[in-house]
Enzyme design. Structure first.
Site, PDB file in Angstrom:
ATOM      1  N   ARG A 102      -9.718   4.034  -3.134  1.00 19.92           N
ATOM      2  CA  ARG A 102      -8.411   4.471  -3.618  1.00 19.92           C
ATOM      3  C   ARG A 102      -7.563   5.110  -2.523  1.00 19.92           C
ATOM      4  O   ARG A 102      -6.362   4.835  -2.419  1.00 19.92           O
ATOM      5  CB  ARG A 102      -8.598   5.427  -4.805  1.00 19.92           C
ATOM      6  CG  ARG A 102      -7.298   5.991  -5.402  1.00 19.92           C
ATOM      7  CD  ARG A 102      -6.194   4.958  -5.577  1.00 19.92           C
ATOM      8  NE  ARG A 102      -6.627   3.747  -6.255  1.00 19.92           N
ATOM      9  CZ  ARG A 102      -5.972   2.587  -6.175  1.00 19.92           C
ATOM     10  NH1 ARG A 102      -4.886   2.479  -5.422  1.00 19.92           N
ATOM     11  NH2 ARG A 102      -6.427   1.530  -6.812  1.00 19.92           N
ATOM     12  N   LYS A 137      14.257  11.633   4.637  1.00 16.33           N
ATOM     13  CA  LYS A 137      13.931  11.807   3.221  1.00 16.33           C
ATOM     14  C   LYS A 137      12.534  11.245   2.952  1.00 16.33           C
ATOM     15  O   LYS A 137      12.353  10.190   2.343  1.00 16.33           O
ATOM     16  CB  LYS A 137      14.999  11.143   2.359  1.00 16.33           C
ATOM     17  CG  LYS A 137      16.365  11.815   2.502  1.00 16.33           C
ATOM     18  CD  LYS A 137      17.459  11.097   1.745  1.00 16.33           C
ATOM     19  CE  LYS A 137      18.803  11.782   1.954  1.00 16.33           C
ATOM     20  NZ  LYS A 137      19.917  11.060   1.310  1.00 16.33           N
ATOM     21  N   LYS A 169      26.405  17.824  10.292  1.00 15.28           N
ATOM     22  CA  LYS A 169      26.800  17.485   8.935  1.00 15.28           C
ATOM     23  C   LYS A 169      27.800  18.505   8.392  1.00 15.28           C
ATOM     24  O   LYS A 169      28.163  19.463   9.076  1.00 15.28           O
ATOM     25  CB  LYS A 169      25.558  17.376   8.038  1.00 15.28           C
ATOM     26  CG  LYS A 169      24.641  16.222   8.455  1.00 15.28           C
ATOM     27  CD  LYS A 169      23.399  16.122   7.614  1.00 15.28           C
ATOM     28  CE  LYS A 169      23.688  15.694   6.193  1.00 15.28           C
ATOM     29  NZ  LYS A 169      24.139  14.283   6.133  1.00 15.28           N
ATOM     30  N   GLU A 198      28.710  13.544  11.446  1.00 18.58           N
ATOM     31  CA  GLU A 198      29.099  13.018  10.143  1.00 18.58           C
ATOM     32  C   GLU A 198      30.573  13.320   9.899  1.00 18.58           C
ATOM     33  O   GLU A 198      31.027  14.446  10.113  1.00 18.58           O
ATOM     34  CB  GLU A 198      28.248  13.666   9.046  1.00 18.58           C
ATOM     35  CG  GLU A 198      28.611  13.229   7.638  1.00 18.58           C
ATOM     36  CD  GLU A 198      27.865  14.041   6.585  1.00 18.58           C
ATOM     37  OE1 GLU A 198      26.842  13.543   6.094  1.00 18.58           O
ATOM     38  OE2 GLU A 198      28.297  15.171   6.293  1.00 18.58           O
ATOM     39  N   ASP A 219      30.415   8.935   6.130  1.00 16.82           N
ATOM     40  CA  ASP A 219      29.802   9.368   4.883  1.00 16.82           C
ATOM     41  C   ASP A 219      30.620   8.926   3.681  1.00 16.82           C
ATOM     42  O   ASP A 219      31.764   9.364   3.493  1.00 16.82           O
ATOM     43  CB  ASP A 219      29.649  10.889   4.883  1.00 16.82           C
ATOM     44  CG  ASP A 219      28.869  11.393   3.680  1.00 16.82           C
ATOM     45  OD1 ASP A 219      27.866  10.734   3.304  1.00 16.82           O
ATOM     46  OD2 ASP A 219      29.250  12.428   3.104  1.00 16.82           O
TER      47      ASP A 219
END
Length: 285
Positions: A102, A137, A169, A198, A219
């Site tokens: 597994r 992410k 950002k 960004e 963006d």
């Protein structure tokens, strides 16, 4: 694929998976049903078509459980595979193989799912200069495996951590008052790092292009806005690369790519993984 799969990072995941599986004792089912001296030959086989990634995790998992397990790999990471293909053959003590099954399949199916989705994006972008890129992410501990799988699928990696590149950002801009000031501070503090900025609109893009940054992230620009951004880039700073970002999906991928952007940033490659169904089939006695 450039950098290979990092053994140490993968081994941490393997050991964590095995620790969870053996948290309450040995494999009770295998010990009850399989003779201690029994040997087993089994094959890792996909149940659906896709792109395989992380084959070495099968080898490393089996050997972590028992050095007596012999593993032969028949495919290569990045290969397109079909249902029934034999990817790996495993021979050795039956209990050990079943106990490792597994954890090995969890890592292999996860990585192969990422590689398969990434391949779909690269096929959609074929014939354009745009490349599909991942993001940070990722689940803790899984970043190296996930980004390796993106490379196996034909994509390219964004930064691996917070320290190997600058990404300015909106929250960074808010903290200093303007995108220009954020750019000035970061390039002064870390001149050796590649810098990405960004921007939210064309006016902000013009401000930034005056400094000829390495890369600008557009963006949530629409297709037409992206085309205008490419024209501005070509006129003001042709050496700057552009990256489209924000909720991109396969059905609009080519439209964005044909505007002339260099990258499409797709967090879903790693944050919304659908595994590639792969199983372990034992030879009959």
């Amino acid at each position: 694929m450039n950098a290979p799969l990092n053994f140490d990072a993968a081994l941490r995941l393997i050991r964590l998976g095995l620790e969870e599986d053996f948290a309450h004792g040995p494999d009770a089912t295998s010990e009850a049903t399989v003779d201690a001296a029994a040997m087993l030959t089994a094959h890792v086989v996909p149940r659906q078509p896709g792109v395989v990634a992380g084959l070495e995790t099968v080898v490393w998992t089996m050997h972590e459980v028992s050095p007596a397990i012999d593993v032969t790999v028949h495919a290569s990471d990045g290969d397109r595979v079909a249902p029934g293909d034999r990817l790996v053959t495993i021979q050795g003590p039956a209990r050990a193989i079943l106990s490792a099954e597994r954890t090995a399949l969890n890592l292999l199916t996860y990585a192969s799912g990422i590689a398969t989705l990434t391949h779909e994006w690269t096929q959609e972008l074929a014939g354009t200069k745009a490349k599909v890129r991942d993001s940070r992410k990722t689940l803790p501990g899984y970043r190296d495996l996930a980004k390796y799988a993106v490379r196996c699928g034909g994509g390219v990696n964004h930064r691996m951590s917070l320290g190997d590149a600058v990404l300015i950002k909106d929250n960074h801009v808010a903290s200093v008052g303007s995108v220009v000031e954020a750019y000035r501070r970061t390039t002064a503090a870390f001149p050796e790092l590649p810098t990405e900025v960004e921007v939210d609109d064309l006016a902000q893009l013009e401000e930034v292009l005056a400094f000829s940054p390495d890369l600008v992230m557009l963006d949530n620009f629409g297709v037409e806005g992206t085309r205008e951004a490419v024209d501005k880039r070509d006129a003001m700073s042709p050496g700057t690369k552009l990256e489209s970002s924000g909720g991109l999906t396969l059905d609009v991928a080519r439209a964005y790519a044909e505007t002339g952007v260099d990258f499409l940033a797709v967090g879903a490659l790693t944050h919304s993984v659908t595994i590639l169904d792969i199983g372990l089939d034992a030879d009959p006695n």
